[in-house]
Design a protein around this motif. Structure first.
Motif, short mmCIF file in Angstrom:
data_model
loop_
_atom_site.label_atom_id
_atom_site.label_comp_id
_atom_site.label_asym_id
_atom_site.label_seq_id
_atom_site.Cartn_x
_atom_site.Cartn_y
_atom_site.Cartn_z
N ASN A 1 0.82 -1.22 0.00
CA ASN A 1 0.00 0.00 0.00
C ASN A 1 0.85 1.27 0.00
O ASN A 1 0.46 2.28 -0.58
CB ASN A 1 -0.95 0.00 1.20
CG ASN A 1 -2.03 -1.06 1.08
OD1 ASN A 1 -2.33 -1.52 -0.01
ND2 ASN A 1 -2.62 -1.45 2.20
N MET B 1 0.64 4.11 -2.91
CA MET B 1 -0.13 5.10 -2.16
C MET B 1 -0.72 6.21 -3.03
O MET B 1 -1.92 6.50 -2.97
CB MET B 1 0.73 5.72 -1.07
CG MET B 1 -0.02 6.65 -0.13
SD MET B 1 1.10 7.44 1.06
CE MET B 1 1.74 6.01 1.94
N GLU B 2 0.10 6.83 -3.85
CA GLU B 2 -0.36 7.97 -4.64
C GLU B 2 -1.45 7.55 -5.63
O GLU B 2 -2.48 8.22 -5.77
CB GLU B 2 0.81 8.62 -5.41
CG GLU B 2 1.70 9.50 -4.57
CD GLU B 2 2.62 8.71 -3.63
OE1 GLU B 2 2.82 7.51 -3.89
OE2 GLU B 2 3.10 9.29 -2.65
N ASP C 1 -3.41 4.89 -5.43
CA ASP C 1 -4.60 4.49 -4.68
C ASP C 1 -5.41 5.71 -4.25
O ASP C 1 -6.65 5.71 -4.33
CB ASP C 1 -4.21 3.66 -3.44
CG ASP C 1 -3.75 2.26 -3.80
OD1 ASP C 1 -4.00 1.82 -4.94
OD2 ASP C 1 -3.15 1.60 -2.93
N ASN C 2 -4.71 6.73 -3.78
CA ASN C 2 -5.40 7.96 -3.36
C ASN C 2 -6.15 8.61 -4.53
O ASN C 2 -7.27 9.09 -4.37
CB ASN C 2 -4.40 8.95 -2.76
CG ASN C 2 -3.89 8.51 -1.40
OD1 ASN C 2 -4.51 7.69 -0.73
ND2 ASN C 2 -2.75 9.05 -0.99
N THR D 1 -6.62 3.17 1.88
CA THR D 1 -5.85 2.20 2.66
C THR D 1 -5.33 2.89 3.92
O THR D 1 -5.30 4.12 4.00
CB THR D 1 -4.65 1.66 1.86
OG1 THR D 1 -3.74 2.74 1.59
CG2 THR D 1 -5.11 1.05 0.53
N GLY E 1 -2.53 5.10 3.11
CA GLY E 1 -2.96 6.35 2.51
C GLY E 1 -3.46 7.35 3.54
O GLY E 1 -3.24 8.55 3.40
N ARG F 1 3.03 8.95 4.13
CA ARG F 1 4.27 8.19 3.96
C ARG F 1 5.11 8.11 5.23
O ARG F 1 5.60 7.05 5.61
CB ARG F 1 5.09 8.77 2.81
CG ARG F 1 6.23 7.86 2.36
CD ARG F 1 6.64 8.18 0.96
NE ARG F 1 5.56 8.01 0.00
CZ ARG F 1 5.20 6.82 -0.49
NH1 ARG F 1 5.79 5.72 -0.09
NH2 ARG F 1 4.22 6.74 -1.38
#
Length: 301
Positions: free
Chosen positions: A198, A202-203, A205-206, A212, A215, A219
């Motif tokens: 995740n 992250m970026e 997914d956001n 998540t 997220g 970081r």
């Protein structure tokens, strides 16, 4: 790539060693206490593999449908994303592996509880149905829990206490509650793998609306969270050893935690998300090594 090759990629074989780690741990601990059935062990492994592949396929399907799998995603490109497998074909394969997991799981529960109370049989059937539902509902459905920052807790439960203590019970017919401690170790290492995955994505997914825990934390805090996960995993095993120690051989498993220390350092210092992929693999392989090495000394009681 051939169609068969595309399916193999979709099965994500590199995730399978991590999935069988808690089952190996529970089974080998049962053998250490004089309770082991080769048939139960094989069925445990098969059921776990089917569930993991089912989860991987459902994850591909759900992420593709939601738009989380796109050209900006950092992780390995998936066959569904590249058009090598259609959504309909993936859906059919999901049903096939749900069927495989159901048949294997039913056989496992039958042979593991056939001399026990019928209520226990029903409890394990419910656990099995829940495991199949959890494998699919991570990213599929109207409210996938993987998109609501609940993946970590589900992974901890199913890759920790459920898999480890469940397999131990199916071999032995009884429960040792202190086994919860090494079970938490495998569960926490599995959560660490998910967290790294995740963090890496992250970026993307956001942007795609996939929520998540990484997220939400961001970081910097996700790195701290990762370190705490692995520290608690180590402490959990050491606590079990403290109460069950009977010789220096019982501490040999500590060597498998050395890579985790270096992993924590690498994650804390990481500034390039794509490089987290190799750290993910290290934790997964460490979990497998731990499940074997941790149990070996108990064979020599």
């Amino acid at each position: 790539m051939t169609k068969a090759g595309s399916w193999i990629v979709s099965f994500r074989l590199r995730t399978l060693p991590l999935s069988v780690s808690p089952v190996i741990l529970g089974s080998f601990l049962a053998k250490a206490f004089g309770q082991f059935s080769f048939l139960i062990f094989v069925l445990c492994i098969l059921t776990t593999l089917f569930l993991q592949i089912l989860s991987n396929l459902a994850n591909d399907y759900g992420d593709m449908k939601s738009g989380a799998d796109n050209d900006t995603r950092i992780g390995p490109a998936r066959a569904l994303q590249k058009g090598e497998i259609s959504m309909l074909e993936m859906k059919r394969m999901i049903y096939i592996f749900a069927f495989f997991a159901s048949i294997s799981g039913l056989a496992l529960v039958y042979y593991g509880t056939r001399f026990l109370n019928f209520t226990i049989f029903l409890v394990f059937i419910i656990i099995g149905i829940s495991a199949i539902a959890a494998a699919v509902k991570y990213t599929v459905g109207n409210k996938p829990y993987g998109y609501r920052a609940m993946g970590d807790i589900f992974v901890l439960i199913f890759f920790g206490p459920v898999a480890t203590m469940g397999s131990f019970f199916l071999h032995s017919g009884f429960v040792r509650w202190d086994i919860m401690l090494p079970a938490l170790t495998t569960g926490l290492m599995s959560v660490a793998v998910l967290n790294l995955n995740n963090m890496r994505d992250m970026e993307n997914d956001n942007r795609s609306g996939k929520v998540t825990l990484a997220g939400i934390l961001g970081r910097k805090k996700s790195k701290v969270y990762h370190a705490l996960i692995l520290i608690f995993a180590i402490i959990s095993s050491l606590t079990y050893t403290y109460f069950n120690y009977s010789g220096i051989l019982h501490l040999i498993y500590i060597i498998v935690f050395i890579p985790l220390i270096f992993n924590i350092k690498a994650v804390i210092q990481n500034s390039i998300p794509s490089k987290l992929d190799i750290e993910l693999k290290k934790v997964a392989l460490t979990a497998l090594a731990y499940s074997v090495i941790f149990t070996v000394p108990y064979f020599f009681h």
